[in-house]
Design a protein around this motif. Structure first.
Motif, short mmCIF file in Angstrom:
data_model
loop_
_atom_site.label_atom_id
_atom_site.label_comp_id
_atom_site.label_asym_id
_atom_site.label_seq_id
_atom_site.Cartn_x
_atom_site.Cartn_y
_atom_site.Cartn_z
N LEU A 59 5.21 -31.37 -1.58
CA LEU A 59 6.30 -32.07 -1.30
C LEU A 59 7.71 -31.55 -2.46
N TYR A 60 6.86 -31.22 -3.66
CA TYR A 60 7.59 -30.50 -4.64
C TYR A 60 8.24 -29.45 -4.11
N LEU A 61 7.55 -28.53 -3.35
CA LEU A 61 7.98 -27.25 -2.82
C LEU A 61 9.17 -27.49 -1.51
N LEU A 62 9.08 -28.81 -1.13
CA LEU A 62 9.89 -29.28 0.03
C LEU A 62 11.27 -29.45 -0.54
N PHE A 63 11.47 -30.15 -1.87
CA PHE A 63 12.63 -30.40 -2.45
C PHE A 63 13.23 -29.32 -3.21
N LYS A 64 12.28 -28.27 -3.76
CA LYS A 64 12.58 -27.05 -4.39
C LYS A 64 12.18 -25.57 -3.69
N PRO A 65 12.76 -25.50 -2.44
CA PRO A 65 12.15 -24.41 -1.64
C PRO A 65 12.61 -23.35 -2.31
N ASP A 66 13.41 -23.20 -3.08
CA ASP A 66 13.94 -21.77 -3.69
C ASP A 66 12.61 -21.37 -4.62
N GLU A 67 11.84 -22.16 -4.99
CA GLU A 67 10.53 -21.82 -5.96
C GLU A 67 9.65 -21.21 -5.11
N ILE A 68 9.39 -21.27 -3.68
CA ILE A 68 8.49 -20.80 -2.82
C ILE A 68 8.54 -19.35 -2.85
N MET A 69 7.28 -18.74 -3.00
CA MET A 69 7.24 -17.11 -3.35
C MET A 69 6.16 -16.92 -2.31
N PRO A 70 6.12 -15.66 -2.11
CA PRO A 70 5.45 -15.02 -0.85
C PRO A 70 3.76 -15.54 -0.88
N GLY A 71 3.47 -15.59 -2.46
CA GLY A 71 1.93 -15.95 -2.71
C GLY A 71 1.71 -17.38 -2.80
N THR A 72 2.64 -18.24 -2.68
CA THR A 72 2.36 -19.68 -3.05
C THR A 72 1.54 -20.42 -2.35
N LEU A 73 1.28 -20.40 -1.12
CA LEU A 73 0.46 -20.89 -0.20
C LEU A 73 -1.13 -20.47 -0.80
N TRP A 74 -1.37 -19.40 -1.16
CA TRP A 74 -2.73 -19.08 -1.80
C TRP A 74 -2.72 -19.47 -3.02
N LEU A 75 -1.63 -19.47 -3.88
CA LEU A 75 -1.69 -20.17 -5.23
C LEU A 75 -2.38 -21.69 -4.97
N ILE A 76 -1.84 -22.39 -4.12
CA ILE A 76 -2.35 -23.76 -3.92
C ILE A 76 -3.68 -23.73 -3.53
N VAL A 77 -4.16 -22.98 -2.48
CA VAL A 77 -5.44 -23.01 -1.99
C VAL A 77 -6.34 -22.66 -3.29
N ALA A 78 -5.90 -21.56 -4.00
CA ALA A 78 -6.98 -21.11 -5.23
C ALA A 78 -6.78 -22.07 -6.24
N ASN A 79 -5.95 -22.85 -6.55
CA ASN A 79 -5.71 -23.99 -7.41
C ASN A 79 -6.66 -25.06 -7.26
N ASN A 80 -6.52 -25.41 -5.98
CA ASN A 80 -7.37 -26.38 -5.17
C ASN A 80 -8.94 -26.15 -5.61
N ALA A 81 -9.22 -25.04 -4.93
CA ALA A 81 -10.46 -24.42 -5.16
C ALA A 81 -11.15 -24.58 -6.55
N LEU A 82 -10.23 -23.81 -7.59
CA LEU A 82 -10.83 -23.81 -8.86
C LEU A 82 -11.03 -25.31 -9.43
N ILE A 83 -9.93 -26.23 -9.23
CA ILE A 83 -10.15 -27.63 -9.70
C ILE A 83 -11.37 -28.17 -9.20
N LEU A 84 -11.73 -27.93 -7.93
CA LEU A 84 -12.88 -28.44 -7.38
C LEU A 84 -14.10 -27.72 -7.81
N ILE A 85 -14.05 -26.48 -8.13
CA ILE A 85 -15.15 -25.95 -8.80
C ILE A 85 -15.65 -26.44 -9.86
N VAL A 86 -14.57 -26.58 -10.80
CA VAL A 86 -14.68 -27.25 -12.14
C VAL A 86 -15.34 -28.71 -12.12
N ILE A 87 -14.80 -29.38 -11.19
CA ILE A 87 -15.17 -30.88 -11.09
C ILE A 87 -16.88 -30.86 -10.60
#
Lengths: 296, 212
Positions: free
Chosen positions: B100-128
């Motif tokens: 949702l944040y990226l939809l409001f601020k599309p200028d912050e979307i970079m080529p690797g943003t999707l993978w950043l989201i996937v990687a962050n989700n995975a990292l958070i879940l690994i820690v928990i």
């Protein structure tokens, strides 16, 4: 008929305590009182049967099913009131029962409601606001509403006032009359057991000392006083013995044998005094292995 | 399994509403305040998520939830799956806010943003998940596992602190964008999370006690 449970060489080891090897079978329709002092292994036995802890050795079967945690169908046949009553604390009793009902195909809502009415449990209150007595009653409703074939009760009445305790036992009595449920009831409140149990098993320091029908124990155990000269009289079937001059008092675990022997010795003024289960239990538990061995 | 998962969500409903309300407030602030940035917003929701999980987890342990479940005719591995699904679903909710944040601020979307989201989700879940492994391994009843277990906890906490300290520096961000926000790293982290989940389920199944 399939046993309600059977344990074969069941062992649980802790650094400073070992339970077992335990060999115990409970037949359907029987109430077995499980008696022992604090720390003797009663609760550990219950935890093993319920699968709350894993045995280090041995096997157990519940209502004909191997006690396999990965195939927990056997748990559907058990009603359990443990040493602690565990619920969703911020939910009402009603909501907790609704949660439990989803796991038992034989669950009866009218039966649960009937028991709640009978026990006068405030089902709308959050569980964390319930008194100890009401928590135990709620646990018993949860344990009985699915008509289990085996009831495991781990000191359920400890900490309850006499009125609640009596209600609790009344419900168990009625429940026993209605079917072939077996009850394994651990306690150190022996008055409960003397009302309810068919058989008694005594455990001390992790070892099963003795198992007997309750009536058999009350028939065989008695206090006998008599007069006989001499202070070194050897009598068979004696748990304890004391004397003052020619007045003797003994506790016998084989009444007939002791009396027969006294007759042979020519004892005078022989008097028998019946013993209650509480007195017998104390004698068995403090009597060391000789009492248990000689009884088995 | 499903009745337990449903019950967990029903039981923690109020805490979930509060948590997502806080996360949405962060979203509004991040969208309105120019300097806030995507990176900071992800940290905001992540910390909110960990605090929520810590409170809910502590309450569950305090109320001896595993003991309650163990008495039920349900396989232990099903409880482990319930835990996995619960932490996954709550975290995916946070990811929706990131999108949702990226939809409001599309200028912050970079080529690797999707993978950043996937990687962050995975990292958070690994820690928990590793916290879960630590808790369950505490019921193995041997000294060796107890020592290993505490080592695991210290390592995870040190990794979190180190990451929070260096993660916002320019050079690390550059490095992160170069490697972390890429398909191979994101996929690798997801695989590690799946492995950690399998480990957690197995450790749970092998517990010697379910009294707490």
């Amino acid at each position: 008929m399939t046993a309600a449970f059977s344990m074969r060489d069941l062992v649980k080891k802790y650094p400073d305590f070992q339970l077992g090897p335990l060999n115990l079978v409970l037949e359907p329709g029987t109430v077995l009182g499980y008696i022992g002092p604090n720390g003797s292994g009663k609760t550990t036995t219950m935890h093993l049967l319920m699968g709350l802890i894993k045995a280090d050795d041995g096997t157990a079967e519940i209502c004909g099913y191997a006690q396999n945690p990965d195939e927990p169908v056997w748990k559907a046949d058990i009603g359990y009131v443990g040493d602690e009553q565990v619920f969703y604390e911020y939910w009402s009793g009603e909501k907790n029962l609704e949660f439990l009902s989803q796991f038992y195909p034989t669950w009866s809502n009218p039966r649960a409601a009937g028991l709640a009415k009978r026990f006068d449990v405030p089902l709308k209150k959050p569980v964390r606001e319930l008194s100890k007595g009401n928590r135990v009653k709620l646990a018993l409703i949860g344990a009985l509403a699915h008509r289990p074939r085996l009831l495991l009760l781990d000191e359920p009445t400890s900490g309850l006032d006499p009125v609640v305790r009596s209600e609790f036992l009344d419900v168990l009595f009625e429940y026993m009359e209605s079917g072939e449920t077996a009850i394994f009831y651990s306690t150190h409140i022996l008055s409960d057991i003397s009302r309810l149990a068919d058989e008694l098993a005594f455990i001390d320091n992790g070892r099963l000392k003795l198992r007997r029908a309750k009536d058999d124990l009350t028939d065989r155990w008695c206090k006998i006083s008599f007069q006989l000269p001499g202070n070194n009289i050897r009598l068979p079937g004696i748990a304890t013995q004391r004397h003052e001059g020619r007045d003797h008092q003994v506790v016998s675990f084989d009444r007939e044998m002791t009396l027969r022997h006294l007759g042979v010795l020519g004892a005078e003024n022989v008097e028998e005094h019946r013993m209650g289960i509480e007195e017998i239990a104390v004698q068995i538990l403090k009597g060391g292995d000789n009492v248990a061995d000689s009884q088995s | 399994m499903w009745p337990i998962l449903k019950a967990e969500f029903r039981y923690t409903r109020d805490a979930l509403i509060l948590t997502y309300t806080i996360a949405v407030l962060f979203l509004i602030a991040a969208v309105l305040i120019e300097s806030w940035g995507f990176y900071n917003f992800m940290w905001n929701t992540t910390i909110t998520y960990f605090i929520f999980m810590w409170i809910v987890g502590a309450a569950g342990i305090n109320e001896k939830r595993y003991r309650l479940y163990t008495v039920l005719p349900v396989q232990p591995k099903e409880f482990a799956v319930v835990d996995t699904l619960y932490v996954l679903i709550v975290q995916l909710g946070m990811s929706v806010l990131w999108v949702l944040y990226l939809l409001f601020k599309p200028d912050e979307i970079m080529p690797g943003t999707l993978w950043l989201i996937v990687a962050n989700n995975a990292l958070i879940l690994i820690v928990i998940t590793m916290f879960g492994v630590h808790y369950h391994a505490g019921f193995f009843e041997t000294k060796r596992y107890t020592r290993l277990n505490w080592l695991l906890l210290v390592t995870v906490i040190a990794a979190i602190i180190a990451w929070s300290q260096v993660g916002n520096s320019r050079s690390i961000i550059r490095l992160m964008w170069q490697y972390y926000a890429s398909a191979p790293v994101a996929v690798a982290l997801v695989l590690v999370w799946i492995g950690a989940t399998a480990l957690s389920c197995e450790v749970f199944r092998r517990r010697k006690s379910y009294l707490a």
